[in-house]
Scaffold this motif. Structure first.
Motif, PDB file in Angstrom:
ATOM      1  N   ARG A  28      -0.970  -9.977  -1.006  1.00  0.00           N
ATOM      2  CA  ARG A  28      -1.157 -10.752   0.226  1.00  0.00           C
ATOM      3  C   ARG A  28      -0.065 -10.422   1.257  1.00  0.00           C
ATOM      4  O   ARG A  28      -0.341 -10.297   2.456  1.00  0.00           O
ATOM      5  CB  ARG A  28      -1.150 -12.249  -0.081  1.00  0.00           C
ATOM      6  CG  ARG A  28      -2.393 -12.728  -0.829  1.00  0.00           C
ATOM      7  CD  ARG A  28      -2.489 -14.246  -0.798  1.00  0.00           C
ATOM      8  NE  ARG A  28      -1.367 -14.892  -1.459  1.00  0.00           N
ATOM      9  CZ  ARG A  28      -1.332 -15.188  -2.759  1.00  0.00           C
ATOM     10  NH1 ARG A  28      -2.371 -14.884  -3.538  1.00  0.00           N
ATOM     11  NH2 ARG A  28      -0.284 -15.787  -3.288  1.00  0.00           N
ATOM     12  N   GLN A  29       1.167 -10.270   0.768  1.00  0.00           N
ATOM     13  CA  GLN A  29       2.272  -9.953   1.671  1.00  0.00           C
ATOM     14  C   GLN A  29       2.108  -8.565   2.269  1.00  0.00           C
ATOM     15  O   GLN A  29       2.376  -8.353   3.461  1.00  0.00           O
ATOM     16  CB  GLN A  29       3.601 -10.053   0.912  1.00  0.00           C
ATOM     17  CG  GLN A  29       4.833  -9.929   1.789  1.00  0.00           C
ATOM     18  CD  GLN A  29       5.124 -11.203   2.558  1.00  0.00           C
ATOM     19  OE1 GLN A  29       4.219 -11.889   3.025  1.00  0.00           O
ATOM     20  NE2 GLN A  29       6.404 -11.518   2.710  1.00  0.00           N
ATOM     21  N   ALA A  51       9.300 -10.260   6.615  1.00  0.00           N
ATOM     22  CA  ALA A  51       8.219 -10.116   5.644  1.00  0.00           C
ATOM     23  C   ALA A  51       8.478  -8.944   4.700  1.00  0.00           C
ATOM     24  O   ALA A  51       8.201  -9.013   3.500  1.00  0.00           O
ATOM     25  CB  ALA A  51       6.886  -9.925   6.372  1.00  0.00           C
ATOM     26  N   THR A  88      -1.087  -5.865   8.848  1.00  0.00           N
ATOM     27  CA  THR A  88      -1.652  -6.473  10.064  1.00  0.00           C
ATOM     28  C   THR A  88      -0.597  -6.543  11.157  1.00  0.00           C
ATOM     29  O   THR A  88      -0.863  -6.234  12.335  1.00  0.00           O
ATOM     30  CB  THR A  88      -2.178  -7.882   9.750  1.00  0.00           C
ATOM     31  OG1 THR A  88      -3.192  -7.788   8.746  1.00  0.00           O
ATOM     32  CG2 THR A  88      -2.755  -8.535  10.991  1.00  0.00           C
ATOM     33  N   MET A  89       0.627  -6.935  10.786  1.00  0.00           N
ATOM     34  CA  MET A  89       1.712  -7.044  11.772  1.00  0.00           C
ATOM     35  C   MET A  89       2.066  -5.672  12.341  1.00  0.00           C
ATOM     36  O   MET A  89       2.314  -5.534  13.545  1.00  0.00           O
ATOM     37  CB  MET A  89       2.935  -7.687  11.116  1.00  0.00           C
ATOM     38  CG  MET A  89       2.720  -9.147  10.741  1.00  0.00           C
ATOM     39  SD  MET A  89       4.055  -9.805   9.695  1.00  0.00           S
ATOM     40  CE  MET A  89       5.369  -9.963  10.900  1.00  0.00           C
ATOM     41  N   GLU A 115      -0.710  -7.038   2.823  1.00  0.00           N
ATOM     42  CA  GLU A 115      -1.789  -7.131   3.815  1.00  0.00           C
ATOM     43  C   GLU A 115      -1.266  -7.731   5.124  1.00  0.00           C
ATOM     44  O   GLU A 115      -1.605  -7.264   6.223  1.00  0.00           O
ATOM     45  CB  GLU A 115      -2.924  -7.991   3.250  1.00  0.00           C
ATOM     46  CG  GLU A 115      -4.147  -8.050   4.151  1.00  0.00           C
ATOM     47  CD  GLU A 115      -5.280  -8.840   3.515  1.00  0.00           C
ATOM     48  OE1 GLU A 115      -6.312  -9.013   4.181  1.00  0.00           O
ATOM     49  OE2 GLU A 115      -5.122  -9.283   2.360  1.00  0.00           O
ATOM     50  N   ARG A 116      -0.417  -8.737   5.008  1.00  0.00           N
ATOM     51  CA  ARG A 116       0.176  -9.357   6.196  1.00  0.00           C
ATOM     52  C   ARG A 116       1.031  -8.358   6.958  1.00  0.00           C
ATOM     53  O   ARG A 116       0.981  -8.271   8.194  1.00  0.00           O
ATOM     54  CB  ARG A 116       1.011 -10.563   5.777  1.00  0.00           C
ATOM     55  CG  ARG A 116       1.706 -11.271   6.944  1.00  0.00           C
ATOM     56  CD  ARG A 116       2.468 -12.494   6.476  1.00  0.00           C
ATOM     57  NE  ARG A 116       3.248 -13.067   7.560  1.00  0.00           N
ATOM     58  CZ  ARG A 116       4.534 -13.361   7.486  1.00  0.00           C
ATOM     59  NH1 ARG A 116       5.198 -13.156   6.361  1.00  0.00           N
ATOM     60  NH2 ARG A 116       5.160 -13.892   8.512  1.00  0.00           N
TER      61      ARG A 116
END
Length: 336
Positions: free
Chosen positions: A85-86, A149, A92-93, A88-89
């Protein structure tokens, strides 16, 4: 292991932690059914009892290692989900920051003073410049978020690597304990087979012995205890299976965990941990449903049923059955 004489319960409870194990609660009862002229084989039977006891120690160690491995597997799985999940984040960023950087380059590629000088509409240029300033400030914040992140992701990955290493060690421990159990049980079987037929038959009869005793009229301490008692009774006659917690077979702590699980309560897996799963009370105050552990290292666990009787999974070859509560020195009585 000595004969199955009634031993006085210990006064007070030993709090020392040891590898929790199930001990042969009634193995030596076979000696009472062996002919008097069988004395030369006493040592063999004692060795069989000792091996069964050691096998049960290894069984509880196996249970503990297997439980730890299961917990680590779940933790590793959770960590891998968080990492995905991290990641993927972060992706996106990065995409968003790339779009913002491109827009700024295309819109602000010359010196601001010259752009204002040659602009056909200075007011329009100033509006655009104001927007670009805001984008730049937002971009800086996004960049900080991205860096944070990525640091979090690196920490998650490092922790996952550590958990995987722990899991591998735990898997090896499970394998070692499993081999120890199998080795001791195999030796015990060989020794039993070396006994004369009459003695083997007497040992087998003792292992199967145990009808339904008079349990008196004492009431369970709670509705939950009553439900656990009903579950334990339903397991009478089911085989001892090392490392098993039902429903077709049990080891000693597995039977207690299964019975209370049917009552809606999750007990720890090993008898050592089950000793501390509730409030300890004196043996004289034991009520049906209480857990009874034996020896200072919680070497066996059973459930008190009333009138001086317990129900338990004794040892390999002996099914779930009733036995006297004082079959071995009592270490503690726990009200769950």
């Amino acid at each position: 292991m000595g004969s199955h004489r009634r031993l006085a319960p210990t006064s007070g409870f030993n709090q020392g932690a040891g590898a929790a194990l199930c001990v042969l609660s009634a193995a030596a009862a076979a000696l009472g059914g062996v002919p008097a002229n069988a004395a030369p084989h006493e040592d063999t039977r004692a060795e069989v009892d000792r091996l069964y006891t050691e096998a049960e120690k290894a069984t509880e160690a196996y249970n503990k290692a297997d439980e730890s491995a299961g917990r680590l597997r779940r933790q590793v799985g959770d960590a891998q989900d968080r990492i995905a999940r991290q990641q993927e984040r972060i992706n996106t960023m990065r995409d968003k920051l790339g779009s913002l950087a491109g827009a700024q380059y295309r819109s602000g590629g010359i010196d601001p003073a010259l752009a204002l000088l040659f602009s056909d509409n200075p007011a329009d240029y100033l509006d655009k410049a104001s927007v670009l300033d805001r984008i730049t400030a937002h971009d800086a914040g996004e960049l900080q978020d991205l860096q944070s992140a990525m640091r979090d992701l690196a920490q998650e990955r490092a922790e996952a690597v550590g958990k995987l290493a722990e899991l591998e060690k735990s898997r090896k421990a499970v394998a070692i304990h499993k081999k120890a159990v199998e080795r001791k049980l195999a030796k015990a079987r060989r020794l039993l087979n070396s006994l004369p037929y009459a003695e083997r038959a007497a040992y087998a009869r003792a292992s199967r012995a145990g009808g339904i005793p008079d349990l008196g009229s004492a009431l369970p301490s709670s509705a939950r205890a009553a439900a656990a008692i009903a579950a334990a009774r339903s397991a009478l006659g089911r085989p001892y299976v090392w490392g098993a917690n039902g429903p077709s077979g049990f080891d000693c702590s597995g039977l207690m965990q299964w019975a209370y699980g049917r009552a809606g309560m999750q007990l720890p897996r090993t008898s050592e941990e089950q000793r501390y799963a509730g409030r300890q009370v004196p043996l004289s105050e034991a009520r049906p449903g209480d857990l009874v552990t034996y020896h200072s290292d919680a070497s066996h666990v059973a459930m008190y049923m009333g009138n001086g009787q317990v129900i338990h999974a004794p040892y390999p070859g002996a099914p779930v059955r009733y036995d006297p509560v004082d079959m071995m020195p009592v270490s503690s009585v726990t009200r769950v």
